[in-house]
Design an enzyme around this catalytic site. Structure first.
Site, PDB file in Angstrom:
ATOM      1  CD  GLU A 114     -19.161  60.993 -68.109  1.00 18.87           C
ATOM      2  OE1 GLU A 114     -20.272  60.469 -67.985  1.00 18.87           O
ATOM      3  OE2 GLU A 114     -18.964  62.220 -67.909  1.00 18.87           O
TER       4      GLU A 114
ATOM      5  CD  GLU B 191     -20.327  58.595 -64.340  1.00 20.29           C
ATOM      6  OE1 GLU B 191     -21.241  59.454 -64.414  1.00 20.29           O
ATOM      7  OE2 GLU B 191     -19.128  58.865 -64.470  1.00 20.29           O
TER       8      GLU B 191
END
Length: 539
Positions: free
Chosen positions: A171, A273
């Site tokens: 991320e 995710e």
């Protein structure tokens, strides 16, 4: 133990099609239905046990048997304090990562290695340098990143657990190894990314590189970030995304983003995710992230059925990315149960976040509070072909029309014009066969329309049934099954004011797919009610 499942695949998200329905896009044979069980070793050590259909088994084996074909494993450089205290959250060091990768490979699963380049959690809000790298200059840091990446991958390869995909950073929307690798200094961020990628390729060959951002529904953020990566000459294969519908926008926004970046950059997209709640029960009594407000915002109930429908809808969106660029998805922390905390005191001190020890994720997994697999896992099997194709189960999604959509989740509509398709809608008033909703055909003016599902199924013999009421007057009103490898099968809908079952038995599927639905050509005011539609394999 393999779950006995029906192997069904909704060919597209709920949508309204005009004119002729387009054929479903073929599903790539390397489509991933993955899991990210980062806390699993610690959960197992805490005494939690898992089961499927009442039979105890290893959670990873249960998920693999049900069709999971990829394991994503996060790796922290050194998740221990200077005095040796574990940081928690799985304390995912290299030894645990290799052990989990070996387990996955033994089950025939691919491995995605997620390099955080931090000693603990790295995400858009924090990208803390490892303790050993805190004082390094930019030049020294690029060398450390390259050497570390090479060392990790070579050690995994030597252990027979070579990763198939490596995420260089987790991320990294705002950068990595901050402040050195901030997006405010793309020259340095690009250099660090290229160093990590070079190290991965030096560690072992044949590995794909993924670059991972959160905010899966934010197309502007992805364009800005990946335009900069392209300008810096960063080489990669996969655009990796996080997508939680209660944080990252609507499914429509995600589809727009996936379709755009896949075409703009010529890359595959992979949701690395995602998760959704199957209950609002708090298994450990210490609070959960997902609450009723998240369910209201996202549009799916916090039930097993709601979780299942969310997963199907997300899978369908990824599969629908043009030019076969949708690579798959990964369910984050599917087996995080018990007292294993997101962080221990030492870990909280490292990231300066003293939120308290807890497991706030236990209602978003793929196992209930008792460790029993929930039926959401069937979506894995119906997508990848895992599990044992069984008989007696309905392979159609939302056959009772209980989940809303356009007209109902899982169902598509065809009509010559948009005025025709508006004649098909879901309603909750009047006589209903079961549950609280039904599908209705009605319009004050003449219309022609069909409502249908196109699904991928194992070859075999099937029976299609539906409960109907029909006011009559149509020139055509029928239940049908087609595209199954033989002649279209039809059954007329009887004129009746009481719920009556219509059946088409002995449908021989030889093409691995079938379209089942209802067709009518009607005068104004003609109506049909439909409920409890089932397509069941009998042999």
């Amino acid at each position: 133990m393999r779950r006995i499942v029906a192997v069904a695949l909704a060919a597209a998200l709920s949508f309204t099609a005009f004119a002729t329905a387009s054929p479903a896009q073929a599903v790539r044979d390397d489509f991933y239905m993955g899991v990210d069980p980062g806390t699993l070793i610690d959960v197992e050590r805490s005494g939690i046990r898992f089961s499927d259909n009442g039979v105890q088994d290893d959670a990873l084996s249960i998920m693999a048997d049900n069709g999971a074909n990829l394991v994503r494993l996060r790796l922290w450089n050194n998740p221990y304090s200077s005095s040796g205290q574990a940081y928690g959250g799985g304390t995912n060091d290299l030894a645990k990562t290799i052990a989990m990768a070996q387990r996955a490979k033994a089950l025939g699963m691919d491995v995605l290695l997620d390099l955080h380049y931090s000693d603990f959690w790295a995400d858009p809000g924090k990208q803390i340098k490892p303790k050993a790298w805190q004082s390094l200059s930019y030049s020294q840091l690029t060398t450390a990143v390259r050497d570390y990446s090479r060392s990790v991958v070579s050690q995994m390869a030597a252990a027979g657990a070579t990763p198939d995909i490596v995420e260089v950073g987790n991320e990294i929307t705002n950068g990595m190894l901050l402040p050195t690798g901030s997006t405010s200094n793309w020259s340095q961020l690009g250099g660090l990314l290229k160093a990590g990628i070079a190290g991965v390729h030096e560690g072992a060959g044949g590995i794909e590189i993924a670059l991972h951002l959160d905010r899966g529904g934010n197309n502007a953020a992805y364009r800005t970030w990946f335009d900069n990566a392209r300008n810096q000459g960063v080489p990669y294969d996969i655009i990796a995304m996080s997508y939680y519908p209660y944080w990252h926008g609507t499914l429509s926004q995600l589809r727009t983003n996936m379709n755009d970046v896949a075409a703009r950059y010529g890359k595959d997209v992979l949701i690395v995710e995602t998760a959704y709640a199957h209950t609002l029960t708090d298994c450990d009594g210490r609070g959960n992230i997902f609450t009723s407000s998240h369910a209201q915002e996202s549009g799916y109930p916090a039930t097993v059925a709601g979780q299942t429908q969310f997963l199907r809808d997300l899978r369908n969106a990824v599969q629908a990315v043009p030019n076969d660029r949708g690579r798959g998805l990964v369910w984050w922390e599917p087996a995080w149960l018990g007292t294993t905390s997101w962080a221990n005191q030492a870990g909280m001190a490292y990231i300066n976040d003293f939120a308290g020890e807890s497991n706030a994720w236990d209602n978003q997994g793929l196992f209930n509070c008792s460790g029993a697999a929930v039926s959401t896992l069937d979506v894995f099997a119906e997508t990848t072909g895992g599990g044992d194709p069984g008989t007696g189960q309905n392979v159609l999604a939302n056959g009772g029309f209980e989940t809303s959509g356009s007209p109902a989740s899982g169902w598509s509509v065809w009509g010559p014009t948009s005025a025709d398709t508006s004649a098909v809608f879901r309603e909750s008033r009047g006589s209903i066969y079961q549950g609280s909703s039904k599908l209705t055909f009605w319009k004050s003016t003449a219309y022609t329309a069909s409502a249908y599902q196109a699904v991928t199924v194992p070859n075999g013999t099937y029976t299609l049934t539906a409960w109907v009421m029909n006011g009559g007057g149509q020139s055509a009103a029928r239940l049908y099954a087609k595209h199954h490898g033989g002649t279209e099968r039809q059954a007329g809908l009887p004129v009746t004011s009481t719920w009556t079952q219509v059946t088409i038995a002995g449908i021989q599927v030889t093409s691995g797919r079938i379209e089942a639905g209802f067709y009518t050509s009607a005068n104004g005011g003609n109506w049909i009610n439909v409920d409890d539609v089932r397509l069941v394999r009998t042999a």
